[in-house]
Each structure stands twice: as C-alpha cells, then as structure tokens.
Design a protein around this motif. Structure first.
Motif, short mmCIF file in Angstrom:
data_model
loop_
_atom_site.label_atom_id
_atom_site.label_comp_id
_atom_site.label_asym_id
_atom_site.label_seq_id
_atom_site.Cartn_x
_atom_site.Cartn_y
_atom_site.Cartn_z
N THR A 135 0.84 -1.20 0.00
CA THR A 135 0.00 0.00 0.00
C THR A 135 0.88 1.25 0.00
OG1 THR A 135 -1.70 -1.23 1.20
CG2 THR A 135 -1.92 1.15 1.19
N LYS A 136 1.99 1.20 0.73
CA LYS A 136 2.91 2.34 0.74
C LYS A 136 3.46 2.61 -0.66
CE LYS A 136 7.24 4.20 2.50
NZ LYS A 136 8.23 4.27 3.57
N ILE A 137 3.93 1.54 -1.32
CA ILE A 137 4.49 1.71 -2.67
C ILE A 137 3.45 2.35 -3.59
CG2 ILE A 137 5.35 0.50 -4.71
CD1 ILE A 137 6.55 -1.60 -2.82
N LEU A 138 2.20 1.87 -3.49
CA LEU A 138 1.15 2.39 -4.36
C LEU A 138 0.83 3.85 -4.03
CD1 LEU A 138 -1.14 -0.78 -4.49
CD2 LEU A 138 0.33 0.09 -6.31
N ALA A 139 0.79 4.17 -2.74
CA ALA A 139 0.50 5.55 -2.34
C ALA A 139 1.60 6.50 -2.83
CB ALA A 139 0.36 5.65 -0.82
N VAL A 140 2.84 6.01 -2.79
CA VAL A 140 3.96 6.85 -3.21
C VAL A 140 4.01 6.98 -4.73
CG1 VAL A 140 6.49 7.01 -3.27
CG2 VAL A 140 5.32 6.40 -1.13
N THR A 141 3.84 5.84 -5.44
CA THR A 141 3.97 5.91 -6.90
C THR A 141 2.73 6.48 -7.58
OG1 THR A 141 3.27 3.60 -7.08
CG2 THR A 141 5.64 4.00 -7.06
N LYS A 142 1.55 6.13 -7.08
CA LYS A 142 0.32 6.57 -7.76
C LYS A 142 -0.14 7.94 -7.29
CE LYS A 142 -0.61 2.90 -10.13
NZ LYS A 142 -0.89 3.04 -11.53
N LEU A 143 0.01 8.22 -5.98
CA LEU A 143 -0.54 9.48 -5.45
C LEU A 143 0.54 10.48 -5.10
CD1 LEU A 143 -3.17 7.88 -3.01
CD2 LEU A 143 -3.56 8.60 -5.37
N LYS A 144 1.81 10.05 -5.25
CA LYS A 144 2.95 10.93 -4.97
C LYS A 144 3.00 11.40 -3.51
CE LYS A 144 3.95 10.88 -9.40
NZ LYS A 144 4.10 9.44 -9.60
N VAL A 145 2.48 10.57 -2.62
CA VAL A 145 2.55 10.91 -1.19
C VAL A 145 4.01 10.85 -0.77
CG1 VAL A 145 1.75 10.27 1.13
CG2 VAL A 145 0.25 9.90 -0.84
N ASN A 146 4.40 11.74 0.11
CA ASN A 146 5.77 11.80 0.61
C ASN A 146 6.13 10.50 1.35
OD1 ASN A 146 8.14 12.32 1.94
ND2 ASN A 146 7.34 14.02 3.19
N PRO A 147 7.10 9.72 0.83
CA PRO A 147 7.41 8.42 1.46
C PRO A 147 7.90 8.56 2.90
CG PRO A 147 9.03 8.96 -0.24
CD PRO A 147 7.94 9.98 -0.35
N ASP A 148 8.46 9.72 3.25
CA ASP A 148 9.02 9.89 4.59
C ASP A 148 7.95 9.91 5.68
OD1 ASP A 148 11.40 10.08 3.29
OD2 ASP A 148 11.45 12.29 3.30
N ILE A 149 6.69 10.14 5.30
CA ILE A 149 5.65 10.19 6.34
C ILE A 149 4.89 8.87 6.43
CG2 ILE A 149 5.37 12.71 6.18
CD1 ILE A 149 2.69 12.15 4.70
N ILE A 150 5.31 7.86 5.63
CA ILE A 150 4.60 6.57 5.66
C ILE A 150 5.46 5.50 6.32
CG2 ILE A 150 3.30 4.86 4.34
CD1 ILE A 150 3.06 6.80 2.08
N VAL A 151 4.90 4.82 7.31
CA VAL A 151 5.58 3.70 7.95
C VAL A 151 4.94 2.41 7.42
CG1 VAL A 151 6.08 2.54 10.14
CG2 VAL A 151 6.03 5.05 10.03
#
Ligand SMILES: [Zn+2]
Ligand SMILES: [Zn+2]
Length: 475
Positions: A135-151
């Motif tokens: 889910t993190k990979i998808l949030a980062v690649t698809k929605l461009k969410v900042n990876p540093d705020i996702i655990v």
C-alpha cells in the motif's frame, strides 16, 4: 420453507420494481439485471463516483448558473466511526479527506482502494501514515505521497505506535496489501480490532493472533444482511479455472468453436484449433487471484497493460505470497492466453479481440461480480422464516457452492465474445460475518458500512452474538 439460496443469476420476480442498491440506497429497479450488478459492484469499489453516475442517469442535469461565485466548501470533520480512542492516544483509520484535526497525528490506511485513501495526495501532511509495504508503494507511486511520512507495517509483527499503543496487522484477504489492525495497550479492555474491507476466511478465524478477547471490533458490514450469500472464494476460483480448462478439451473445444464472423467464409479454413483468449476483469488492485489460477491451470503466462504490470511487479516485490507472479507475467499479449483487463473494456470485448484474432479462436470474458441480484424467489424463504434465529441457523449450516452448471448456463453459442459472471467477492458474505462474530471472542461490534441502516445492522449483530457457539469446522 424453500431451500436456502443457491447461486443463480436470473431476473427478479415479485419485488422486481422495488430494488435498492445496498450501498447507495438508490432505486435501481429500472436497470437491467446486468446493470444492477455493475452498479452495486462499482458502488462497493468506489461509492461516491457511482452514486453520482446513477443520479445522472435518473435525473435531468440541473441548469448551470453562469459565473456564480463558488463558495469554498470546508471539509467535514473526521466521522466518529473513523477515530479510535485509546487512553494515551487517538488514531484515525482510512480518514484522509477530512478537515485537519490537531488532536490526531497517527493515520492508518487499510488498503489501496479509493474510498479508503481518498484525500491522500502529494501535499497531505496531517501526520504519520501506517499501512502495508505494498500500500505504501502504491500511495507513493500513484498518489505521490511523501514516502518519509509513511511507515510500512509487515504482517503479523508487533509495532509500537506511541504512548503505549501497539498494533499487529493480519492479512484482510480483500485486495493485495490489505490489512486488518489489532490494537493493544496496557489496558486489556482497550483491545480493538479494526476490519477495513475484508473477506473472512478459515485462516482468519483460526489465526493465533486473533484468539484474544477483542473488546471493540470495527466491522466491514457491507453485506450484513442474510440475502447476501455467495460461495467461498477458493471454491469459485477452482471451479472457474477447471471449467475454462475443460473448454479446451478437444471435444468441448470443437463444440464451443463457432464460425467467427461472416468474413471468415473468405478465409482459408483453419485446420488446427486455436486457443481461446481469456480476459479477466479487474480494477487498479484486486481480483488478481482468479486470473492467476486460470493462467496456471492452462499453463500459460498472464498479460496486463503496462500500468497494471507495474502494479503486479510491486506486488511480487513487496509481498512474499505473490512472489510466484514474477515468472507468470509477460508484456507480450500474443504469448499470453490470459489477459487482465480493466472492467470497462467489457463493454466491447469484440474490439479488444480484433487485435488478437490471428492467434485466438474467440474471446472469453470472466467478470468477477460481488453479489449478483438473484430472483427474489430464492430469498423468499428468508421472508417466510418465522424469526431471525431460524434464518441464521439455516445460513450458518449451509455452505454455498458454485457449480460448473452455473457457468455452463451462461454460455451462448452465437457470441464471439462470451462473458461469464462469477461471484467473486472481496467482502465477507453474511454467513462469513456470522462465523467471524461467532468464532472470535468479540465484546462489542461497531459497524462501519451502511450506517444509514443502523437499526437493521444492530438487529443482526444482536442475533449473531446471542446465537449458540459456532463450530469453525463447519465453516
Ligand atoms: Zn476495498
Ligand atoms: Zn470499501
């Protein structure tokens, strides 16, 4: 009393002009059976989008007022059902499209479906997000969410969040990367299980980590109504794969093979059998297992669009249970007999087939549907039952199955594109929810879906919780 329902999709009878979508409650009686099924399916996947679409269909568009100043609408507050309170800390689950709440800085994301991640974007910065690796990979690649705020949280590991709150994630058996969250603090009575979208299976019922006393359980009550019954996922997958394979037996193959189109008269006759092209309908994420099993049973590779292939790659790279995908995927559609395609391609499968007609005999579409509206007759026994307990007892004691006959009945010789709807749900049926509440030690159930029907949900929760102890062996 009529026998319990079996899976058949036929047109409704008696109550056919009063059918409401279980998700958005819109009157869908005017739609064809197929459209109703599509409507509910899409509503389950992304409620907001479809409610709008359906409304457009029923009502004339409101006249547009030109140059009217558009008041900037403030986002609503996070609904109470999405906030989990613990003695040291409040957290939120699947709540990204709401007004900033300074009290909350820990946000959990159960899975990557738009009705759950809605609101997440590049600039979202209300706090720390917790979710699975995929889910993190998808949030980062698809929605461009900042990876540093996702655990990223691994399955079945205990993590400390803050102020004594701990979490353990278990596979939700919904879409790849989906998780249910078990929260614990030093206070036993705060043990809370949050089930976002989930499909109960045997693994979950007997999971050692879920055998503790759960004081609060947030439940995906999408199908908490006895009319919603559908067979076990594995059984559906195996039966469908076996049936598709059987279509390729030499004798059956000949029978299924049809004159492809009028222009074929002018082509030299083919003296070998071409395989069928099997396309399986899918969304961004979800329903992959059906395609995988069909590909495996046919001994072929699986093709998907570049975008979908990228997601499948993320799947096998981030989740050990999907590692095998690596050797199953191909970017060459001609060497793959199974294609994963977006469900909206199903409107015109013949055009899709045209590109591949030199290699394949005809096209077979597999359309996974959540729950197909059946004849109201098959649920008549529910209306005739003398009380809720009797209904529950019958459902708990009856395992529903899909048979090859259910699939065969959908076959139409004359179609170049043959579509089969199969009941492949990624949400729990009524029966599965009953076993979940009956087998786990749950004190209080908090519904999270269909809240407009709270009294009805509570009636069934009460009935299930006061029911005799359920036998997991009969699941
Ligand atoms: Zn979902
Ligand atoms: Zn959902």
């Amino acid at each position: 009393m009529d026998p319990p329902p079996v899976y058949i999709s036929s047109s409704g009878e008696e109550d056919d002009n009063n059918i409401k979508c279980p998700i958005c409650c819109l009157d869908i009686s005017f739609l064809t059976l197929e459209e109703r099924s599509d409507h509910v399916l899409e509503c389950v996947e992304s409620p907001k989008k479809f409610v709008y679409k359906s409304l457009k269909k029923t009502r004339a568009a409101a006249p547009k007022v030109k140059n009217a100043p558009r008041p900037k609408k403030e986002k609503p507050e996070i609904p109470a059902v999405k906030i989990l309170k613990f003695s040291g800390l409040d957290i939120a689950v699947d709540a990204f499209c709401y007004r900033f709440n300074p009290e909350i800085s820990h946000y959990f994301l159960s899975h990557f479906h738009s009705d759950h991640y809605g609101g997440l974007c590049k600039s979202w910065n209300h706090g720390t997000i917790y979710c699975s690796k995929l889910t993190k990979i998808l949030a980062v690649t698809k929605l461009k969410v900042n990876p540093d705020i996702i655990v990223a949280l691994d399955y079945e590991m205990e993590y400390s969040i803050a102020n004594g709150l701990k979490v353990i994630c278990v596979d939700a058996n919904h879409c790849p990367g989906s998780q249910i969250f078990l929260f614990k603090t030093a206070i036993k009575e705060e043990t809370t299980l949050h089930c976002g979208d989930f499909r109960v299976n045997l693994n979950m019922l007997s999971h050692p980590l879920l055998q503790c006393k759960v004081y609060r359980c947030y439940l995906d009550t999408t199908y908490l109504d006895p009319v919603y019954s559908f067979p076990d996922q594995t059984q559906v997958i195996q039966t469908t794969a076996r049936y598709i394979k059987s279509l390729h037996d030499p004798e059956t193959h000949k029978a299924v093979k049809i004159q492809r189109r009028i222009t074929d008269f002018f082509l030299p006759p083919r003296n070998i059998h071409y395989p069928f092209l099997i396309v399986v309908g899918t969304y961004t994420i979800g329903k992959e297992r059906l395609a995988v099993e069909i590909a495996r049973s046919l001994g072929t590779k699986m093709y998907a669009s570049a975008e979908k292939l990228q997601i499948l790659k993320h799947m096998h790279e981030s989740e050990t249970s999907w590692e095998f995908l690596k050797d199953l995927l191909s970017s060459n559609p001609f060497e793959c007999q199974v294609h994963l395609v977006s469900l909206n391609k199903f409107a015109d499968l013949v055009s899709y087939f045209d590109q591949f007609s030199s290699k394949f005999e005809k096209i077979i579409g597999i359309k996974p549907t959540g729950w197909t509206y059946r004849s109201t007759k098959s649920s008549k026994w529910i209306r005739d039952a003398k009380d809720d307990n009797e209904i529950l007892k019958t459902i708990v004691g009856t395992k529903e199955e899909i048979t090859v006959k259910n699939l065969e009945a959908q076959f139409k010789t004359s179609n170049l594109a043959q579509v089969y709807s199969v009941p492949y749900s990624e949400h729990s049926s009524f029966r599965e929810l009953a076993y979940f509440m009956g087998c786990l030690d749950i004190e209080k159930v908090i519904p999270t879906v269909n809240l407009h029907n709270m009294a009805y949900l509570e009636r069934w929760i009460g009935c299930i919780q006061s029911f005799e102890k359920m036998d997991i062996a009969k699941f």
